[in-house]
Enzyme design. Structure first.
Site, PDB file in Angstrom:
ATOM      1  N   GLY A   7     -12.155  -5.010  -1.526  1.00  0.00           N
ATOM      2  CA  GLY A   7     -11.315  -5.632  -2.548  1.00  0.00           C
ATOM      3  C   GLY A   7     -10.855  -6.998  -2.093  1.00  0.00           C
ATOM      4  O   GLY A   7     -10.193  -7.105  -1.046  1.00  0.00           O
ATOM      5  N   CYS A   8     -11.198  -8.047  -2.834  1.00  0.00           N
ATOM      6  CA  CYS A   8     -10.893  -9.413  -2.371  1.00  0.00           C
ATOM      7  C   CYS A   8      -9.961 -10.144  -3.328  1.00  0.00           C
ATOM      8  O   CYS A   8     -10.086 -11.363  -3.516  1.00  0.00           O
ATOM      9  CB  CYS A   8     -12.172 -10.208  -2.142  1.00  0.00           C
ATOM     10  N   ARG A  10      -5.749 -10.881  -4.295  1.00  0.00           N
ATOM     11  CA  ARG A  10      -4.683 -11.504  -3.502  1.00  0.00           C
ATOM     12  C   ARG A  10      -4.358 -10.693  -2.255  1.00  0.00           C
ATOM     13  O   ARG A  10      -4.349 -11.224  -1.130  1.00  0.00           O
ATOM     14  CB  ARG A  10      -3.419 -11.680  -4.361  1.00  0.00           C
ATOM     15  N   GLY A  12      -5.970  -7.944  -0.929  1.00  0.00           N
ATOM     16  CA  GLY A  12      -7.122  -7.639  -0.089  1.00  0.00           C
ATOM     17  C   GLY A  12      -7.497  -8.810   0.800  1.00  0.00           C
ATOM     18  O   GLY A  12      -7.800  -8.639   1.988  1.00  0.00           O
ATOM     19  N   ARG A  31     -16.905  -7.124  -5.227  1.00  0.00           N
ATOM     20  CA  ARG A  31     -17.962  -6.667  -6.126  1.00  0.00           C
ATOM     21  C   ARG A  31     -18.975  -7.786  -6.378  1.00  0.00           C
ATOM     22  O   ARG A  31     -18.589  -8.960  -6.471  1.00  0.00           O
ATOM     23  CB  ARG A  31     -17.363  -6.217  -7.457  1.00  0.00           C
ATOM     24  N   LYS A 103      -0.403   0.151  -4.735  1.00  0.00           N
ATOM     25  CA  LYS A 103       0.760   0.934  -5.132  1.00  0.00           C
ATOM     26  C   LYS A 103       0.604   1.318  -6.601  1.00  0.00           C
ATOM     27  O   LYS A 103       0.612   0.453  -7.467  1.00  0.00           O
ATOM     28  CB  LYS A 103       2.043   0.117  -4.930  1.00  0.00           C
ATOM     29  N   LYS A 187       8.442   1.387  -7.606  1.00  0.00           N
ATOM     30  CA  LYS A 187       9.181   0.124  -7.436  1.00  0.00           C
ATOM     31  C   LYS A 187       8.597  -0.938  -8.349  1.00  0.00           C
ATOM     32  O   LYS A 187       9.304  -1.847  -8.794  1.00  0.00           O
ATOM     33  CB  LYS A 187       9.188  -0.305  -5.964  1.00  0.00           C
ATOM     34  N   ASP A 239      11.586  -2.394  -0.805  1.00  0.00           N
ATOM     35  CA  ASP A 239      10.699  -3.354  -1.459  1.00  0.00           C
ATOM     36  C   ASP A 239      11.360  -4.026  -2.657  1.00  0.00           C
ATOM     37  O   ASP A 239      10.735  -4.829  -3.347  1.00  0.00           O
ATOM     38  CB  ASP A 239       9.433  -2.619  -1.920  1.00  0.00           C
TER      39      ASP A 239
END
Length: 320
Positions: A7-8, A10, A12, A31, A103, A187, A239
């Protein structure tokens, strides 16, 4: 140690940057055809950070998984199940450690992401979660924070913490996987609520939101078999500053823009989590007033300001 990040986006891309910073050999997967991957391949940077040249970029999922001892997954929570159906068919998965670094809850079932992982990858697969506060924009300016790693296997928790602990991120051992996963996902829901209060001009109610939000979510964690105190830890209450008050929070910004009628084009995981909480509230017969109010606004399209005011001016009752 060889680390792969799947996963690339933000977060990742940040994880790849951070894994390199703590002296691992890093592969970052995206991907085929991914706009994010194409930008990183061409420029080795995105709008948030610049990747060291030593971080290897690839769209070959099998190679990324095969080459790594620890595999960090950072994709949309709602895409996890379909993605794992592909990953589960790859060779050489034995003894790999997977870490879920997003999350959320599965919207149409309310299931936690580690539950989804076990269903698709098998109960023997090694999986943990990496959760807690922090924004890419702050970490890349060397502003430290504390985060939490958890797993049903203490060996996985210790392995991940030992691999990634540094002066930039101090990790704590998570002791309650249910509470940490629910806390981290919800959250984002409170972040949307905070943004709506900001957008409606009711920012002074965010203190009440914090107090009442933790109370109602501790009830659902307890009903699900977790420790209700976990909601007051790093994965949720810890958080809040990064989610309820930060200009960098996608979920808070989504809530504010929603109230103002401004289109929002980035991922706000909290929207799907509101839907998941609606299912969980019914399944466990636990009243979740704030979550229900957001469900009315987002899915039943009720008038935002009226719902929010009615929420905080509910009939008088004892606080505890």
């Amino acid at each position: 140690m060889n680390i792969s990040v799947l996963g690339c986006g933000r977060w990742g891309t940040f994880l790849a940057w951070y894994a390199n910073r703590v002296h691992h050999t890093v592969t970052l997967w995206g991907r085929p055809g991914s706009k994010n991957l194409m930008t990183l391949t061409a420029e080795h940077k995105n709008e948030y950070l610049e990747l060291p040249e030593s971080v290897r970029l690839t769209d070959d999922l099998e190679e990324a998984v095969r080459s790594a001892e620890i595999i960090l997954i950072s994709i949309s929570a709602q895409q996890l199940r379909s993605f794992l159906k592909t990953v589960s068919k790859l060779p050489g998965l034995k003894d790999k450690t997977f870490v879920l670094c997003m999350k959320g809850l599965e919207a149409d079932t309310g299931k936690r992401l580690t539950q989804v992982f076990k269903e698709e990858m098998g109960a023997a697969a090694h999986v943990g979660v990496w959760l807690g506060p922090g924004h890419v924009q702050d970490f890349t300016r060397n502003i430290p924070n504390c985060m939490v790693v958890g797993s049903d296997e203490i060996g996985v928790t210790k392995k991940v913490v030992e691999a990634f602990n540094s002066d930039l991120i101090r990790f704590y051992y998570g002791q309650d996987l249910i509470g940490n996963e629910i806390g981290a996902a919800t959250k984002n829901v409170m972040g949307i609520a905070a943004g709506m209060l900001d957008g409606a001009g009711y920012s002074s109610l965010k203190g009440a939101l914090m107090a009442r939000g933790t109370r109602e979510l501790s009830r659902i964690v307890r009903a699900m078999g977790g420790n209700d105190i976990t909601i007051y830890g790093l994965s949720h209450l810890g958080d809040y500053e990064a989610t309820l008050f930060s200009p960098h929070s996608n979920n808070r910004r989504f809530g504010e823009d929603y109230v103002k009628g401004i289109p929002f084009h980035k991922l706000a995981e909290g929207v799907a989590t509101v839907e998941a909480l609606h299912h969980l509230s019914q399944e466990y017969e636990v009243e979740l007033p704030i979550c229900h109010a957001l469900y009315e606004i987002l899915f039943e399209h009720k008038e935002t300001s009226k719902v929010l005011i009615d929420l905080f001016l509910r009939p008088v009752k004892f606080e505890f």
